[in-house]
Write an enzyme that holds these catalytic residues in place. Structure first.
Site, PDB file in Angstrom:
ATOM      1  N   GLY A   1      -1.362   3.377  -1.592  1.00 33.13           N
ATOM      2  CA  GLY A   1      -2.644   3.575  -0.937  1.00 33.13           C
ATOM      3  C   GLY A   1      -3.701   4.240  -1.784  1.00 33.13           C
ATOM      4  N   ASP A   2      -3.325   4.833  -2.924  1.00 35.46           N
ATOM      5  CA  ASP A   2      -4.312   5.495  -3.788  1.00 35.46           C
ATOM      6  C   ASP A   2      -3.772   5.566  -5.213  1.00 35.46           C
ATOM      7  OD1 ASP A   2      -6.717   6.781  -4.396  1.00 35.46           O
ATOM      8  OD2 ASP A   2      -5.910   8.782  -3.977  1.00 35.46           O
ATOM      9  N   LEU A   3      -3.379   4.410  -5.744  1.00 37.44           N
ATOM     10  CA  LEU A   3      -2.661   4.391  -7.014  1.00 37.44           C
ATOM     11  C   LEU A   3      -3.629   4.320  -8.196  1.00 37.44           C
ATOM     12  CD1 LEU A   3       0.282   4.586  -7.797  1.00 37.44           C
ATOM     13  CD2 LEU A   3       0.412   2.102  -7.841  1.00 37.44           C
ATOM     14  N   HIS A   4      -4.430   5.368  -8.338  1.00 34.70           N
ATOM     15  CA  HIS A   4      -5.308   5.468  -9.513  1.00 34.70           C
ATOM     16  C   HIS A   4      -4.546   6.110 -10.664  1.00 34.70           C
ATOM     17  CE1 HIS A   4      -5.900   9.781  -8.821  1.00 34.70           C
ATOM     18  NE2 HIS A   4      -6.181   9.516  -7.552  1.00 34.70           N
TER      19      HIS A   4
END
Length: 278
Positions: A174-177
Site C-alpha cells: 500500500g505504500d511501497l516507496h
C-alpha cells in the site's frame, strides 16, 4: 498526542521489560511514531516501534504477521492495544541508494510478487473504491476545470470498470516507496511499514515511479522511459504489462482529480495520466 508523548518513556520501559530487551541506540522519531534500537536477552539486535495514536485503523502488525518475514521485516512481538511492535533489526540503508532506476523498479516488482499472499479478514478492499471512481471521475474532472483531457478520464473510467470491480483477494503493501525498502541480512531487500490493503498487484507500480520522478521527466524520451519502467516492474512482479500500465494511468488520474492543487505534485500525476492514455 501530548498525553501519548508524556506516557512514552513509561510505556517503552514496560514493553522492553516484557520483551526482555534493553536500549541499544538513540531514539528516532518519524511522522508515524518512534523507534528505539534495542538488544534482546540473547544478544541479537531489534527495534521497538511505537506508533502514534490515530483514528485510522493500524494493520501493520496484522500484515507483517501474515508475511512472516517473507520479503518483509520480521515481526517478533506485538501489542496492538498500545500500537507497539518489536521488529527485526535492518540496515539503515534504503532502496534510494540504488542509482539505476530500472534495477530499483525490478526490486519493487519482485517484492510485490513475494508479498502477494492471501489476505486475512479485516483489511480494506480496493474493489469498492474503484467502483465508485467509475461513477465519479467525469464529474470530478468537470469540477476541477477539466484538469485532464476527457479521453484521459475516459480511459481511467474504462479501467475502473474493467479492472477495479474484480480484484484478487491479495495483500498489498500500500505504500511501497523506496524508503520503505531497507537492506536486510536474511534477504537483500525487505519491506517495512505496510499500510495493508487488498487488491491488484499492479496498483503498487505508481508509488515507486514517483520516487524517481525528477530524473525520469528529464530523460531524452521521458514517455518511453516511463513505459519501460512499468514493463520492468511488471516483469519482476509476474503480471501483465498492459494491466500494469492501465492501473498506473488510473491511479495517476484518481490522484490528480482528488487533489488537483498539490504543490508537491509538480505536474507528475497529470503527466503520467495523459502519457499513458492510449
Amino acid at each position: 498526542m501530548r498525553d501519548w508523548l508524556e506516557q512514552l518513556p513509561r510505556l517503552s520501559t514496560q514493553l522492553m521489560a516484557r520483551w526482555s530487551c534493553v536500549p541499544a541506540g538513540d531514539v528516532r522519531a518519524g511522522h508515524g511514531g518512534v523507534v528505539v534500537p534495542v538488544r534482546r536477552a540473547d544478544g541479537t539486535r531489534a527495534v521497538l516501534k511505537m506508533s502514534l495514536p490515530s483514528d485510522r485503523d493500524d494493520f501493520e502488525s496484522t500484515v507483517l504477521s501474515v508475511w512472516g518475514g517473507r520479503g518483509a521485516v520480521l515481526l517478533l512481538e506485538r501489542d496492538d492495544e498500545l500500537g507497539a511492535r518489536l521488529l527485526e533489526n535492518l540496515e539503515d540503508r534504503s532502496l534510494a541508494e540504488v542509482e539505476d532506476a530500472e534495477v530499483s523498479m525490478a526490486v519493487v516488482g519482485g517484492l510485490v510478487r513475494r508479498l502477494a499472499v492471501p489476505a486475512p479478514e479485516g483489511l480494506p478492499r480496493l474493489t469498492e473504491a474503484y467502483q465508485q471512481w467509475a461513477l465519479e471521475l467525469p464529474d470530478m474532472n468537470r469540477r476541477c476545470g477539466r484538469a485532464l483531457p476527457d479521453r484521459t478520464v475516459a480511459a481511467a473510467v474504462a479501467s475502473c470498470r474493467d479492472l477495479g470491480s474484480e480484484q484478487p483477494d491479495t495483500v498489498l503493501h500500500g505504500d511501497l516507496h523506496q524508503n520503505n525498502v531497507l537492506r536486510g541480512t536474511r534477504e537483500e531487500w525487505l519491506a517495512i511499514d505496510p499500510l495493508g490493503v487488498v487488491g491488484d498487484l499492479a496498483t503498487e507500480c505508481l508509488t515507486h515511479l514517483r520516487d524517481r520522478w525528477v530524473e525520469l521527466h528529464h530523460q531524452d524520451q521521458p514517455e518511453r522511459a516511463l513505459r519501460r519502467r512499468i514493463d520492468v516492474f511488471a516483469e519482476a512482479a509476474h503480471i501483465d504489462r498492459e494491466r500494469a500500465r492501465r492501473w498506473t494511468q488510473l491511479r495517476a488520474t484518481v490522484t490528480i482529480l482528488r487533489s488537483p492543487v498539490d504543490l508537491n505534485d509538480g505536474g507528475l500525476h497529470a503527466w503520467v495520466a495523459t502519457a499513458l492514455t492510449d
